[in-house]
Scaffold this motif. Structure first.
Motif, PDB file in Angstrom:
ATOM      1  N   MET A   1       0.843  -1.194   0.000  1.00 63.96           N
ATOM      2  CA  MET A   1       0.000   0.000   0.000  1.00 63.96           C
ATOM      3  C   MET A   1       0.882   1.249   0.000  1.00 63.96           C
ATOM      4  O   MET A   1       2.029   1.209   0.446  1.00 63.96           O
ATOM      5  CB  MET A   1      -0.916   0.007   1.218  1.00 63.96           C
ATOM      6  CG  MET A   1      -2.011  -1.031   1.177  1.00 63.96           C
ATOM      7  SD  MET A   1      -3.187  -0.858   2.534  1.00 63.96           S
ATOM      8  CE  MET A   1      -4.239  -2.266   2.192  1.00 63.96           C
ATOM      9  N   TYR A   2       0.317   2.329  -0.492  1.00 63.87           N
ATOM     10  CA  TYR A   2       1.060   3.585  -0.529  1.00 63.87           C
ATOM     11  C   TYR A   2       1.371   4.066   0.886  1.00 63.87           C
ATOM     12  O   TYR A   2       0.575   3.884   1.812  1.00 63.87           O
ATOM     13  CB  TYR A   2       0.263   4.647  -1.275  1.00 63.87           C
ATOM     14  CG  TYR A   2       0.008   4.299  -2.727  1.00 63.87           C
ATOM     15  CD1 TYR A   2       1.051   3.981  -3.587  1.00 63.87           C
ATOM     16  CD2 TYR A   2      -1.288   4.285  -3.238  1.00 63.87           C
ATOM     17  CE1 TYR A   2       0.825   3.658  -4.911  1.00 63.87           C
ATOM     18  CE2 TYR A   2      -1.532   3.959  -4.562  1.00 63.87           C
ATOM     19  CZ  TYR A   2      -0.468   3.651  -5.395  1.00 63.87           C
ATOM     20  OH  TYR A   2      -0.703   3.319  -6.713  1.00 63.87           O
TER      21      TYR A   2
ATOM     22  N   GLN B   1     -12.873  -2.608   0.557  1.00 64.91           N
ATOM     23  CA  GLN B   1     -11.934  -3.299  -0.322  1.00 64.91           C
ATOM     24  C   GLN B   1     -10.505  -3.204   0.217  1.00 64.91           C
ATOM     25  O   GLN B   1      -9.747  -4.185   0.214  1.00 64.91           O
ATOM     26  CB  GLN B   1     -12.005  -2.716  -1.736  1.00 64.91           C
ATOM     27  CG  GLN B   1     -11.327  -3.581  -2.790  1.00 64.91           C
ATOM     28  CD  GLN B   1     -12.082  -4.876  -3.036  1.00 64.91           C
ATOM     29  OE1 GLN B   1     -13.215  -4.880  -3.498  1.00 64.91           O
ATOM     30  NE2 GLN B   1     -11.442  -6.011  -2.724  1.00 64.91           N
ATOM     31  N   VAL B   2     -10.145  -2.039   0.711  1.00 63.87           N
ATOM     32  CA  VAL B   2      -8.807  -1.853   1.283  1.00 63.87           C
ATOM     33  C   VAL B   2      -8.639  -2.695   2.552  1.00 63.87           C
ATOM     34  O   VAL B   2      -7.600  -3.330   2.765  1.00 63.87           O
ATOM     35  CB  VAL B   2      -8.554  -0.358   1.584  1.00 63.87           C
ATOM     36  CG1 VAL B   2      -7.268  -0.166   2.376  1.00 63.87           C
ATOM     37  CG2 VAL B   2      -8.486   0.434   0.292  1.00 63.87           C
ATOM     38  N   ALA B   3      -9.669  -2.716   3.390  1.00 68.22           N
ATOM     39  CA  ALA B   3      -9.603  -3.499   4.628  1.00 68.22           C
ATOM     40  C   ALA B   3      -9.438  -4.987   4.329  1.00 68.22           C
ATOM     41  O   ALA B   3      -8.678  -5.689   5.007  1.00 68.22           O
ATOM     42  CB  ALA B   3     -10.849  -3.262   5.473  1.00 68.22           C
ATOM     43  N   SER B   4     -10.120  -5.479   3.312  1.00 70.08           N
ATOM     44  CA  SER B   4      -9.996  -6.899   2.957  1.00 70.08           C
ATOM     45  C   SER B   4      -8.576  -7.214   2.502  1.00 70.08           C
ATOM     46  O   SER B   4      -8.034  -8.288   2.806  1.00 70.08           O
ATOM     47  CB  SER B   4     -11.002  -7.282   1.872  1.00 70.08           C
ATOM     48  OG  SER B   4     -10.656  -6.723   0.616  1.00 70.08           O
ATOM     49  N   SER B   5      -7.955  -6.280   1.806  1.00 69.38           N
ATOM     50  CA  SER B   5      -6.568  -6.462   1.373  1.00 69.38           C
ATOM     51  C   SER B   5      -5.614  -6.373   2.557  1.00 69.38           C
ATOM     52  O   SER B   5      -4.691  -7.183   2.695  1.00 69.38           O
ATOM     53  CB  SER B   5      -6.211  -5.406   0.325  1.00 69.38           C
ATOM     54  OG  SER B   5      -4.858  -5.507  -0.059  1.00 69.38           O
TER      55      SER B   5
ATOM     56  N   ASP C   1       0.554   0.008  -5.835  1.00 71.58           N
ATOM     57  CA  ASP C   1       0.966  -0.045  -7.234  1.00 71.58           C
ATOM     58  C   ASP C   1       0.575  -1.351  -7.909  1.00 71.58           C
ATOM     59  O   ASP C   1       0.322  -1.383  -9.109  1.00 71.58           O
ATOM     60  CB  ASP C   1       2.485   0.144  -7.342  1.00 71.58           C
ATOM     61  CG  ASP C   1       2.900   1.598  -7.175  1.00 71.58           C
ATOM     62  OD1 ASP C   1       2.107   2.491  -7.556  1.00 71.58           O
ATOM     63  OD2 ASP C   1       4.001   1.847  -6.649  1.00 71.58           O
ATOM     64  N   ASN C   2       0.524  -2.437  -7.152  1.00 74.56           N
ATOM     65  CA  ASN C   2       0.371  -3.756  -7.757  1.00 74.56           C
ATOM     66  C   ASN C   2      -1.001  -4.391  -7.599  1.00 74.56           C
ATOM     67  O   ASN C   2      -1.224  -5.488  -8.090  1.00 74.56           O
ATOM     68  CB  ASN C   2       1.443  -4.704  -7.194  1.00 74.56           C
ATOM     69  CG  ASN C   2       2.845  -4.293  -7.612  1.00 74.56           C
ATOM     70  OD1 ASN C   2       3.047  -3.795  -8.709  1.00 74.56           O
ATOM     71  ND2 ASN C   2       3.812  -4.486  -6.729  1.00 74.56           N
TER      72      ASN C   2
END
Length: 204
Positions: A1-2, A64-68, A119-120
């Motif tokens: 993550m950034y 979505q970010v939390a799941s990642s 980025d990925n």
């Protein structure tokens, strides 16, 4: 993550101190996700609000970010409204300030944003649409109602496996006031904190 997004998560998101009242409200979403993971099925969540312009997008993106962040696999978050309008510009600005990278890939009255948190990873696609738009899942999803108007206006969501009301106050009340930036930031962080709490409870 950034790095800037990680800084926001570490310093400003507080998912350890969710009130007992809110935990009860969030538990059905935890249960839905956990059941899907245990059954080795995709986790599809459609966050629904009236205009799909503010709260539903914030919830979609932060979920979505939390799941990642918690490495919960096969989680796909969507959003929709009872009518289509446009992502409110202050939402995009708030997310950018909190560390996301946004690219407008459609310049119309209803712009389409590719929102990246690393980025990925695949970008999150955000644009205003009705909840039953073909972009969204048509079955086996949880419909999370993020506002009272949509919750009351849509007593039945076609295809939803589970309907879960998780309501948030509309930051729109601050539009045109000196407090607007702070109100949008606060609402975004509230939603982020609750989505992080939800995914922190999932056992893989």
């Amino acid at each position: 993550m950034y790095n800037k997004l990680i800084e926001t998560i570490v310093k400003e998101i507080d998912f350890q101190n969710i009130s007992d009242e809110r935990k009860l409200i969030l538990q059905p979403l935890i249960d839905f996700i956990q059941q899907k993971i245990e059954n080795k099925k995709d986790v599809n969540i459609n966050f629904i609000c009236t205009h799909n312009s503010r709260r539903s997008h914030l919830a979609q993106i932060w979920a979505q970010v939390a799941s990642s962040y918690f490495k919960i696999p096969n989680t796909y978050c969507y959003s929709g409204g009872t009518e289509a309008t446009a992502v409110f510009p202050k939402v995009a600005e708030t997310l950018s300030d909190q560390g996301f990278k946004l690219c407008a890939i459609g310049q119309s009255g209803n712009p389409v944003y590719a929102i990246k948190f690393s980025d990925n990873d695949m970008p999150i696609i955000a644009f205003s649409k009705t909840y039953d738009n073909p972009f969204n899942p048509i079955s086996e999803f949880a419909a999370v109602m993020t506002c009272s108007q949509a919750d009351e206006a849509c007593p039945f969501i076609v295809g939803a496996e589970k309907r879960i009301p998780i309501r948030y106050e509309d930051p729109k009340v601050s539009d045109g006031t000196p407090e607007q930036s702070q109100v949008y930031k606060k609402r975004s962080l509230q939603i982020a904190s609750e989505m992080f709490y939800v995914f922190s409870k999932i056992k893989r």
